[in-house]
Structures are given as structure tokens and as C-alpha cells.
Design an enzyme around this catalytic site. Structure first.
Site, mmCIF file in Angstrom:
data_model
loop_
_atom_site.group_PDB
_atom_site.id
_atom_site.type_symbol
_atom_site.label_atom_id
_atom_site.label_comp_id
_atom_site.label_asym_id
_atom_site.label_seq_id
_atom_site.Cartn_x
_atom_site.Cartn_y
_atom_site.Cartn_z
ATOM 1 C CD GLU A 1 0.241 1.215 3.045
ATOM 2 O OE1 GLU A 1 -0.290 2.257 2.593
ATOM 3 O OE2 GLU A 1 1.188 1.234 3.848
ATOM 4 C CG LEU B 1 -3.335 3.513 1.510
ATOM 5 C CD1 LEU B 1 -4.304 2.967 2.541
ATOM 6 C CD2 LEU B 1 -4.072 3.967 0.272
ATOM 7 N N GLY C 1 12.449 20.474 7.367
ATOM 8 C CA GLY C 1 11.756 20.665 8.643
ATOM 9 C C GLY C 1 12.439 19.943 9.773
ATOM 10 C CB CYS D 1 5.293 4.557 6.955
ATOM 11 S SG CYS D 1 3.729 3.698 6.967
HETATM 12 C C1 UDX Z 1 4.244 7.379 3.916
HETATM 13 C C2 UDX Z 1 4.277 7.219 2.367
HETATM 14 O O1 UDX Z 1 4.192 8.511 1.753
HETATM 15 C C3 UDX Z 1 3.146 6.318 1.907
HETATM 16 O O2 UDX Z 1 3.256 6.098 0.502
HETATM 17 C C4 UDX Z 1 3.249 4.987 2.648
HETATM 18 O O3 UDX Z 1 2.218 4.121 2.287
HETATM 19 C C5 UDX Z 1 3.215 5.208 4.149
HETATM 20 O O4 UDX Z 1 4.283 6.094 4.504
HETATM 21 P P1 UDX Z 1 2.798 8.791 5.646
HETATM 22 O O5 UDX Z 1 3.680 8.204 6.710
HETATM 23 O O6 UDX Z 1 1.336 8.814 5.871
HETATM 24 O O7 UDX Z 1 3.033 8.055 4.237
HETATM 25 O O8 UDX Z 1 3.250 10.320 5.458
HETATM 26 P P2 UDX Z 1 4.027 11.199 4.387
HETATM 27 O O9 UDX Z 1 3.095 12.188 3.837
HETATM 28 O O10 UDX Z 1 4.777 10.390 3.425
HETATM 29 O O11 UDX Z 1 5.049 11.969 5.358
HETATM 30 C C6 UDX Z 1 5.990 11.259 6.172
HETATM 31 C C7 UDX Z 1 6.791 12.210 7.023
HETATM 32 O O12 UDX Z 1 7.675 12.964 6.216
HETATM 33 C C8 UDX Z 1 5.958 13.226 7.800
HETATM 34 O O13 UDX Z 1 6.488 13.373 9.091
HETATM 35 C C9 UDX Z 1 6.114 14.505 7.006
HETATM 36 O O14 UDX Z 1 5.955 15.661 7.778
HETATM 37 C C10 UDX Z 1 7.554 14.358 6.513
HETATM 38 N N1 UDX Z 1 7.833 15.114 5.293
HETATM 39 C C11 UDX Z 1 7.167 14.833 4.133
HETATM 40 C C12 UDX Z 1 8.812 16.097 5.303
HETATM 41 O O15 UDX Z 1 9.446 16.356 6.335
HETATM 42 N N2 UDX Z 1 9.076 16.781 4.150
HETATM 43 C C13 UDX Z 1 8.434 16.520 2.976
HETATM 44 O O16 UDX Z 1 8.741 17.175 1.974
HETATM 45 C C14 UDX Z 1 7.440 15.530 2.975
#
Ligand code: UDX
Length: 460
Positions: A150, A152, A269, A276
């Protein structure tokens, strides 16, 4: 089709609800009895945009039921395993929940089953699962095992499930591929009643990629590790920008205009969190180690990420001089916006460290306060961002919820002791804040004075 989903976490619940939404008859099981009782009573155990509405509507239509693992195994011709694979102390994924489900399937199935791993698992788990099912099967039934990773994102999981870029399956038999194609057919052709959009935005139909099981399992870990690498990369660029006097948002914009780089996941950040990325990077490092491949690149990714919180705290120490006794407003506790999930949230780690140094933390998050309070009971939870900032010596924006962008800065300015805003994510209007007398410090050289001095963007 009659489908079963084992495990009602973010992934399982979204999978079950969306498969029912596109027309299947789904049975979803949950082993946590309290959570199961909630689901059966129509109470949501977690916050995820659109999910509650979808669940209500498919339950009303009689296409989604909740119950025990045994009932789920008896129900579906295909069984999605969506149980947790948390990290063990050595970084390996703990597969005991998956093994437990495999045993139950081998014991309880009464006919052929396609067993689909949706939980994130190390490469070669499919093979182990297949072996385990054969060893424990008492009635000589045949099983196919498939991987269906997945992708997601929490906070947009319903949208991601129904409108994906790709659907990846790992199969070792034409029969398994056929069943999975049939399951996903409404999504591949984008033919279903969309619960989010009245008229879905025009986009390409998802690519349906069928590979062998090992490759599909690797695609998931490699994708998440690659995205984590992008974040750690831009975080290092942000550090460099602060030292040499550049603006990381402009650098990221310039990089992202190259389609080979792409603009996504270049927001610097306080580091990536959630359930994940941190565990998947760790697990991928372990997989490489065990396979004798030197993937120390990923160790650096992890190290950079682990350093983000400490670096941020160090800057706060410098600004506040003495942390003990200072009132600090924390805006945002979830690991990212649009979720109530605080697992491995950098915001909570920052809160924990500041509390340990004697600060008073007044926090506000639109959805995550209940969960955050369970982990950090010492934080004072407030009703809104203004209450959190009352009498504050500094305001820290740690999760970029839209609500914080819409704060009335004139009202906010009268409440704080010192109008200092330090952001963990560059998400506030620096110039506007400065016009209300705020000292605004962004990540990677982003400041109000720089924004004002900038000439308009030139596009070619
Ligand atoms: C992630 C994957 O994107 C998704 O495909 C997988 O199935 C599950 O893991 P998720 O953990 O829900 O999804 O969040 P995501 O939006 O990917 O962000 C992960 C972390 O990275 C967050 O803490 C977010 O704040 C951070 N992040 C994301 C950054 O610090 N900078 C970015 O540019 C993008």
C-alpha cells in the site's frame, strides 16, 4: 467479490471501506476487542478524512461488517493481511502478527484462499508465508500468496486508495493475478461512485504493475526509503542555506522544476515521523545488512533525521537563553497535518525534551491532543492556538495544519510575552507576521526580511 481484511488500523480500515465502496462485500476483523466493539457500534477508532462517511455508507448498504479473525477467514475468497509490523529493538520488522494470521488461515480456511500481504514486510516474506501455510494446512487446501503493497498516506488515505498513481501486485501464479485484477478492476478503470468528489479531477488511470512477489515487496521499502532520503537531503540543503545565506524554499523550487528531481518531498523541517518512514528505513537497512549489501547511504538518511530535533532544540535554547520556567506554545502535535497519529512525531519529541529542560508546554492540535496527552501527560492542552499562546515566550509551529495559516495575527500579537515564532515547517506567511511585530524564524534561511527583499519570480 467476497473479501476479507484482517486488521483495522489506518491501512486495514481504509482498504476495507474503499473495497466495499467500489462494490465488494467485505468482512474486516480486529483483534483488539475494545476497538472492535467501537467499530461495531459505529464509533471511529481513529481520525482520517472521509473515512467515517465511507464506512457509514457502506455499512448501511450492507457491504461492510466487522468481527473476529476466524469469521473473516471463513468469509473471503481473498484475504488481505493488514496487521502491524512494528520495529524490533534491532530494527527488524516484527512479523509475529503476520505469522499468527497465517496459522489461523491454515487452521480455519475451508477452501482455496488468495492470501494478500498488504502490511509492509521485508522481501521474501511472501515465500515464508507460502511455506508456513503449506506446513500448517491440515486439510490439503491450496493457497496463493500475493504481495500488494500500500502507498497510502495518512491524512489522504481514502483519496490515495481510490485514485492511486499505481497498483502494484507481486504474484507467482496467473490465478492470483486474475483475482487481484478483478478486485481492483473498478479502481483501474476509475468506475465507482466517488465519496470525495462530485466530479473527480481528471487524471490518468492508475498503472497496474504485476511483478513477482519479491520485487513487489522491495518496491514498497525502496519507495519509502527513497522518499525519506529526499527529505534528509533537503534538510541538509536547509542547513547549508542557513550558513551561506540562501533560501531553501527557492533552492527546492529550482530543483523541483527538473522533472527528474520533481517538487514533492522537498520540504525541509524537523524531520520525517509517523509509523512508516522511520521503521521502513530501519527495516530496509537491516534487510540490506542481512543480504550482505552495504546500504550505508540509508544509515546517513536516518542519522540526519535523528539530528533534526536536537538541532531545533539547540536553536530554541539559544533564543530563549534559559529554557527552565519559560512558557512555550506548541502548535501541532501530529506527525503531519490531517491525522491524529502521533507515533514517532517529531513534535512530541520536541515537547518531551523541552519539558525535561523545565519548560511549560501549552499545546494545541486540531485532532491529535487526545493521543498526545496519553504519551506526554505533562503538556497543557488548549482549546485553540490563541489559548496555547497566552503569555508565551515563544511559539513553535511543529505541524503545518491549515488552521495555523489562518490565525488572526493582530489578535495573537497581544497575547504573547515575546512575539517569537519559530517554525519546524515553513508554513506561515513570514512577511505578514513581521508586519504584526513578530520575530519569525523559518527553516533553511527563510525569514521575513528575505521574503520582502525578494524580487518577483521570473519564469521562462
Ligand atoms: C508514507 C508514504 O508517503 C506512503 O506512501 C506509505 O504508504 C506510508 O508512509 P505517511 O507516513 O502517511 O506516508 O506520510 P508522508 O506524507 O509520506 O510523510 C511522512 C513524514 O515525512 C511526515 O512526518 C512529514 O511531515 C515528513 N515530510 C514529508 C517532510 O518532512 N518533508 C516533505 O517534503 C514531505
Amino acid at each position: 467479490m467476497k473479501l476479507s481484511v484482517i486488521g483495522a488500523g489506518y491501512v486495514g480500515l481504509t482498504t476495507a471501506a474503499c473495497l466495499a465502496q467500489v462494490g465488494h462485500d467485505v468482512f474486516c476483523s480486529e483483534s483488539d476487542v475494545e476497538k472492535l466493539a467501537k467499530l461495531q457500534d459505529g464509533v471511529m477508532p481513529l481520525f482520517e478524512p472521509h473515512l467515517e462517511d465511507v464506512i457509514k455508507s457502506v455499512r448501511k448498504a450492507g457491504r461492510l461488517c466487522f468481527g473476529s479473525t476466524e469469521e473473516a477467514i471463513a468469509w473471503g475468497d481473498a484475504i488481505f493481511i493488514c496487521v502491524g509490523t512494528p520495529p524490533l529493538p534491532n530494527g527488524d520488522a516484527d512479523l509475529s502478527a503476520i505469522e499468527g494470521v497465517a496459522r489461523s488461515i491454515a487452521k480455519g480456511a475451508k477452501g482455496y484462499r488468495l492470501v494478500i500481504e498488504k502490511s509492509t514486510v521485508p522481501v521474501q516474506t511472501g515465500g515464508q508465508l507460502q511455506k508456513h501455510l503449506s506446513v500448517h494446512s491440515k486439510n490439503g487446501l491450496s493457497y496463493d500468496v500475493a504481495s500488494n503493497p500500500e502507498f497510502l498516506r495518512e491524512g489522504s488515505s481514502v483519496e490515495d486508495f481510490l485514485h492511486p498513481d499505481r497498483i502494484v501486485i507481486g504474484v507467482d501464479s496467473p490465478r492470483a493475478e486474475g483475482v487481484l485484477r478483478k478486485i481492483y478492476e473498478p479502481i483501474i478503470n476509475q468506475r465507482f461512485t466517488c465519496p470525495i468528489h462530485l466530479c473527480c479531477p481528471k487524471r490518468k488511470e492508475p498503472v497496474f504493475l504485476a511483478t513477482d512477489t519479491n520485487s513487489a515487496e522491495l518496491i514498497k521499502h525502496a519507495s519509502n526509503s527513497f522518499l525519506a532520503m529526499k527529505i534528509s537531503f533537503i534538510n541538509m540543503v536547509a542547513n547549508l542555506c542557513e550558513v551561506v545565506g540562501a533560501d531553501v524554499t527557492k533552492v527546492a523550487q529550482g530543483m523541483g522544476l527538473d522533472p527528474r528531481v520533481g517538487p514533492a518531498f522537498l520540504n525541509p523541517g524537523i524531520g520525517f515521523g509517523g509509523f512508516c518512514f522511520p521503521k521502513d528505513v530501519q527495516a530496509f537497512i537491516r534487510i540490506a545488512e542481512k543480504s550482505g549489501c552495504d546500504f550505508s547511504l540509508l544509515k546517513e538518511v536516518e542519522k540526519i533525521n535523528q539530528g533534526r530535533v536536537e538541532l531545533f532544540i539547540e536553536k530554541i535554547r539559544k533564543e530563549l537563553w534559559v529554557v527552565r520556567g519559560k512558557k512555550i506554545a506548541v502548535w501541532g502535535l501530529a506527525f503531519k497535518p490531517n491525522t491524529d497519529d502521533v507515533r514517532f512525531a517529531p513534535a512530541l519529541e520536541i515537547g518531551r525534551m523541552l519539558l525535561a529542560e523545565g519548560a511549560i508546554i501549552r499545546a494545541y492540535d486540531p485532532e491529535a491532543m487526545e493521543r498526545a496527552k496519553m504519551v506526554l501527560p505533562e503538556i497543557i492542552c488548549c482549546a485553540d492556538p490563541y489559548e496555547a499562546a497566552e503569555g508565551a515566550d515563544a511559539v513553535l509551529l511543529l505541524t503545518e495544519w491549515t488552521e495555523f495559516r489562518n490565525v488572526e495575527w493582530s489578535r495573537h500579537a497581544t497575547q504573547v510575552v515575546r512575539p517569537l515564532i519559530r517554525v519546524g515547517r515553513n508554513a506561515l506567511p513570514a512577511q505578514e507576521l513581521a508586519s504584526h511585530g513578530f520575530e519569525y524564524i523559518g527553516i533553511g534561511g527563510v525569514s521575513a526580511s528575505r521574503q520582502m527583499a525578494e524580487s518577483p519570480l521570473i519564469s521562462i
